[in-house]
Design an enzyme around this catalytic site. Structure first.
Site, mmCIF file in Angstrom:
data_model
loop_
_atom_site.group_PDB
_atom_site.id
_atom_site.type_symbol
_atom_site.label_atom_id
_atom_site.label_comp_id
_atom_site.label_asym_id
_atom_site.label_seq_id
_atom_site.Cartn_x
_atom_site.Cartn_y
_atom_site.Cartn_z
ATOM 1 N N GLU A 5 49.829 0.080 61.781
ATOM 2 C CA GLU A 5 51.079 0.294 62.530
ATOM 3 C C GLU A 5 50.902 -0.030 64.010
ATOM 4 O OE1 GLU A 5 54.941 3.226 62.071
ATOM 5 O OE2 GLU A 5 52.979 4.060 61.607
ATOM 6 N N ASP A 51 46.298 3.827 55.952
ATOM 7 C CA ASP A 51 47.293 4.884 55.871
ATOM 8 C C ASP A 51 47.947 4.682 54.511
ATOM 9 O OD1 ASP A 51 49.462 6.531 55.894
ATOM 10 O OD2 ASP A 51 50.409 5.660 57.671
ATOM 11 N N ASN A 83 50.590 4.192 65.375
ATOM 12 C CA ASN A 83 52.035 4.370 65.564
ATOM 13 C C ASN A 83 52.488 3.691 66.861
ATOM 14 O OD1 ASN A 83 54.660 5.155 65.097
ATOM 15 N ND2 ASN A 83 54.362 7.278 65.727
ATOM 16 N N ASN A 97 49.905 6.725 52.918
ATOM 17 C CA ASN A 97 51.225 7.356 52.794
ATOM 18 C C ASN A 97 51.379 8.123 51.485
ATOM 19 O OD1 ASN A 97 53.129 7.316 54.989
ATOM 20 N ND2 ASN A 97 53.011 5.080 54.938
ATOM 21 N N HIS A 109 49.006 10.340 63.927
ATOM 22 C CA HIS A 109 47.820 10.348 63.079
ATOM 23 C C HIS A 109 46.580 10.569 63.953
ATOM 24 C CE1 HIS A 109 49.521 8.394 59.329
ATOM 25 N NE2 HIS A 109 50.480 8.148 60.198
#
Length: 256
Positions: free
Chosen positions: A35, A148, A9, A150, A245
Site C-alpha cells: 500500500e 498484508d 498505508n 487482509n 499497520h
C-alpha cells in the site's frame, strides 16, 4: 537473513512519520512494503530509495491506490511484478525477487470490507493466487511470502473475534482458504512457529483501538517448510506508529 514486511498505508505519509529513519537502523536484507499509494514519479526523492538497497516499486494504474515496493540489499537475479491477471497486475499488488534458491514476495491482498462487490473481487484474487503459490513451491524454491493478507486465521489473531465472524477479514470461507494454504498447500505461518501469543499488526483508526490494543494480525510471513528450521526471531514494532499497520520483522538463519 532479516526480512521486514510493512503496510505503510501511503509510503509518503509513513516517510513523514519517520519510517525511513527507523528502517535505516534495522539492518534488513529485504524490506517488503504494501500500500504505497504513490506513482514512481512521486517517489524520486532519495528518501524513498534507501542507501545500500536496490529499490523496486510496483504502482497501481489508479493514482493514490494500492501499490507495493521492495528494498533488497543484495540485487535479485530476477524481478516479477505481473502475473497476467487483474486486479493483481493493474493494482500493483505483487513483487517477487528471485535469488539462487529462494524467492521473496511482497503482496497486498484486496480488502473486502467496503461491500459485496469488493468481497467478490477479493475472493477471485484468492482463487487465482493459490495455484500460483503451488506452482512456485513445486519448482523446489524456498519462498517467503510477505503480505498484508487482509485475513485473520484463528480466533487468537484478532481481539474481537466473536463480533467479526460475519465481517470481511474473518469470514469462514476466508479462514478456510488459509487452512488450505497451510494444509494441503504445505505452507507455514512463520510467526506461529515461534510465538503463540495474541499479537496484532493492524488497528483501526476508529475509537481507541490502538490505545486499547484492539487489533488484528493481518501481516504474515508465509514460508515453505524448508525454512522452518531457520526461523530465529520475530518482532512486531509498536514503539512508533508509521501507519495503521506495524512493521513485522523476522530473522532467518539463511543467506541470500
Amino acid at each position: 537473513m532479516r526480512i521486514i514486511t510493512a503496510n505503510t498505508n501511503g509510503i509518503r505519509s509513513a516517510g513523514r512519520k519517520g519510517f525511513f529513519e527507523w528502517l535505516a537502523k534495522q539492518d534488513a536484507d529485504v524490506v517488503c512494503i504494501q500500500e504505497t499509494k504513490a506513482q514512481r514519479d512521486q517517489l524520486e526523492d532519495p528518501l524513498y530509495h534507501p542507501e545500500g538497497y536496490t529499490t523496486i516499486y510496483c504502482d497501481a494504474i489508479k493514482k493514490g491506490y494500492s501499490g507495493t515496493a521492495m528494498y533488497c540489499k543484495k540485487p535479485p537475479n530476477a524481478v516479477t511484478t505481473e502475473l497476467g491477471w487483474d486486479p493483481l497486475d493493474s493494482e500493483g499488488r505483487y513483487i517477487r525477487a528471485d535469488y539462487d534458491n529462494i524467492s521473496v514476495i511482497s503482496m497486498y491482498l484486496p480488502s473486502g470490507s467496503s461491500g459485496d462487490e469488493a468481497q467478490a473481487r477479493k475472493d477471485i484474487f484468492l482463487d487465482k493466487i493459490y495455484p500460483h503459490f503451488l506452482e512456485l513451491k513445486a519448482s523446489g524454491r524456498e519462498l517467503v511470502i510477505c503480505a498484508d493478507w487482509n485475513i485473520c486465521h484463528k480466533e487468537i489473531d484478532l481481539k474481537n473475534w466473536k463480533g467479526n465472524q460475519k465481517n470481511s477479514g474473518f469470514l469462514p470461507h476466508e479462514r478456510a482458504w488459509l487452512d488450505k494454504v497451510y494444509g494441503e498447500g504445505g505452507f507455514v505461518d512463520a510467526f506461529r512457529e515461534i510465538n503463540q501469543e495474541a499479537v496484532y499488526t493492524w488497528w483501526s483508526n476508529r475509537g481507541q483501538a490502538y490505545a486499547n490494543n484492539v487489533g488484528w494480525r493481518l501481516d504474515y510471513h508465509v514460508v515453505t517448510p524448508g525454512l522452518v528450521p531457520t526461523i530465529r526471531a520475530a518482532d512486531v514494532y509498536t514503539d512508533e506508529r508509521f501507519s495503521d499497520h506495524a512493521p513485522f520483522t523476522m530473522d532467518y538463519d539463511y543467506s541470500l
